[in-house]
Structures are given as C-alpha cells and as structure tokens.
Design a protein around this motif. Sequence first.
Motif, PDB file in Angstrom:
ATOM      1  N   ASP A  36      33.969 -28.409 -50.124  1.00  0.00           N
ATOM      2  CA  ASP A  36      32.888 -28.685 -49.335  1.00  0.00           C
ATOM      3  C   ASP A  36      33.229 -28.454 -47.881  1.00  0.00           C
ATOM      4  OD1 ASP A  36      30.203 -30.313 -49.150  1.00  0.00           O
ATOM      5  OD2 ASP A  36      31.492 -31.577 -48.090  1.00  0.00           O
ATOM      6  N   ARG A  37      34.468 -29.216 -47.616  1.00  0.00           N
ATOM      7  CA  ARG A  37      34.969 -29.022 -46.240  1.00  0.00           C
ATOM      8  C   ARG A  37      34.797 -27.514 -45.599  1.00  0.00           C
ATOM      9  NH1 ARG A  37      37.457 -32.642 -42.677  1.00  0.00           N
ATOM     10  NH2 ARG A  37      36.420 -34.142 -44.314  1.00  0.00           N
ATOM     11  N   ALA A  38      35.409 -26.514 -46.582  1.00  0.00           N
ATOM     12  CA  ALA A  38      35.500 -25.169 -46.123  1.00  0.00           C
ATOM     13  C   ALA A  38      33.858 -24.607 -45.737  1.00  0.00           C
ATOM     14  CB  ALA A  38      35.907 -24.369 -47.310  1.00  0.00           C
ATOM     15  N   ILE A  39      32.849 -25.042 -46.733  1.00  0.00           N
ATOM     16  CA  ILE A  39      31.499 -24.750 -46.539  1.00  0.00           C
ATOM     17  C   ILE A  39      31.062 -25.377 -45.249  1.00  0.00           C
ATOM     18  CG2 ILE A  39      29.025 -24.983 -47.163  1.00  0.00           C
ATOM     19  CD1 ILE A  39      30.323 -24.495 -50.093  1.00  0.00           C
ATOM     20  N   GLY A  46      28.798 -20.221 -45.208  1.00  0.00           N
ATOM     21  CA  GLY A  46      29.564 -20.701 -46.217  1.00  0.00           C
ATOM     22  C   GLY A  46      28.767 -20.562 -47.550  1.00  0.00           C
ATOM     23  N   VAL A  47      27.352 -20.780 -47.255  1.00  0.00           N
ATOM     24  CA  VAL A  47      26.442 -20.741 -48.555  1.00  0.00           C
ATOM     25  C   VAL A  47      25.893 -19.302 -48.725  1.00  0.00           C
ATOM     26  CG1 VAL A  47      26.385 -23.284 -48.822  1.00  0.00           C
ATOM     27  CG2 VAL A  47      24.642 -21.795 -47.276  1.00  0.00           C
ATOM     28  N   LEU A  53      32.740 -18.729 -51.063  1.00  0.00           N
ATOM     29  CA  LEU A  53      32.605 -20.046 -51.080  1.00  0.00           C
ATOM     30  C   LEU A  53      31.325 -20.838 -51.833  1.00  0.00           C
ATOM     31  CD1 LEU A  53      33.453 -20.864 -47.207  1.00  0.00           C
ATOM     32  CD2 LEU A  53      34.774 -21.297 -49.448  1.00  0.00           C
ATOM     33  N   ALA A  54      30.300 -19.976 -51.792  1.00  0.00           N
ATOM     34  CA  ALA A  54      29.305 -20.518 -52.703  1.00  0.00           C
ATOM     35  C   ALA A  54      29.591 -20.716 -54.135  1.00  0.00           C
ATOM     36  CB  ALA A  54      27.965 -19.925 -52.432  1.00  0.00           C
ATOM     37  N   GLY A  55      30.277 -19.468 -54.623  1.00  0.00           N
ATOM     38  CA  GLY A  55      30.642 -19.537 -55.970  1.00  0.00           C
ATOM     39  C   GLY A  55      31.804 -20.558 -56.144  1.00  0.00           C
ATOM     40  N   THR A  58      30.028 -23.880 -56.904  1.00  0.00           N
ATOM     41  CA  THR A  58      29.188 -24.095 -58.050  1.00  0.00           C
ATOM     42  C   THR A  58      30.456 -24.160 -59.296  1.00  0.00           C
ATOM     43  OG1 THR A  58      27.581 -22.597 -57.362  1.00  0.00           O
ATOM     44  CG2 THR A  58      27.893 -22.799 -59.828  1.00  0.00           C
ATOM     45  N   GLY A  59      31.815 -23.495 -58.887  1.00  0.00           N
ATOM     46  CA  GLY A  59      32.797 -23.682 -60.015  1.00  0.00           C
ATOM     47  C   GLY A  59      33.297 -25.039 -59.880  1.00  0.00           C
TER      48      GLY A  59
END
Length: 96
Positions: A36-39, A46-47, A53-55, A58-59
């Motif tokens: 979340d911080r990386a996004i 990021g998304v 990062l989006a994957g 979700t993971g």
Amino acid sequence: MTIHTAEVIDSGLDPRTLRISALKVYVPAAHERVVDRAIQVHGAMGVSGDTPLAGMYTGARTLRIADGPDEVHRILIAKNVLKVYHDGASWDFGVA
C-alpha cells in the motif's frame, strides 16, 4: 517470528495455535502495508498495469484470507493464551 517458530517446531513442541496463527495474522498485514505504501509513493502509476504493484496488492489481500480470516486466527490465539493462563502459566508470553 518465523525463525522462533521454526525453533519451536525443531524442539518438538506444537506451535500451531499460538505462533503460527500469529504469523498468519502479522505477515500478511505487514505485506499489505508495504505494498500500500509503495502504491501511495507511485501514485496513479502504482495501480496501472505498467508496474507489478496492482498484482502485489491483490495478492496481499488474497494472502490475508487464504488460510482463514484474521479473526479466526485471533480467536485461536486468544483461546491458547487463556488455556496457558488457566494451566497456571504467566501472562508474560515474551519469555515463553
């Protein structure tokens, strides 16, 4: 936490209800916070599909429910803590 749990397993004790459940609550939550911080740092990129990062997000969410929701593991931890206390041990679980 993982190394300590492995040491408990190697010593022949049963770490399932306390230590493994604690890992199953803590690790996915930490993973989700990091992703979340990386996004947040990357913003809209990021998304997007341009970064992994989006994957990962979700993971991370899937990881939290894959082996039972956090609430189930928290209940198992609470039951174990109460059982250990009822058996006469101390509340100081940091030394156990």
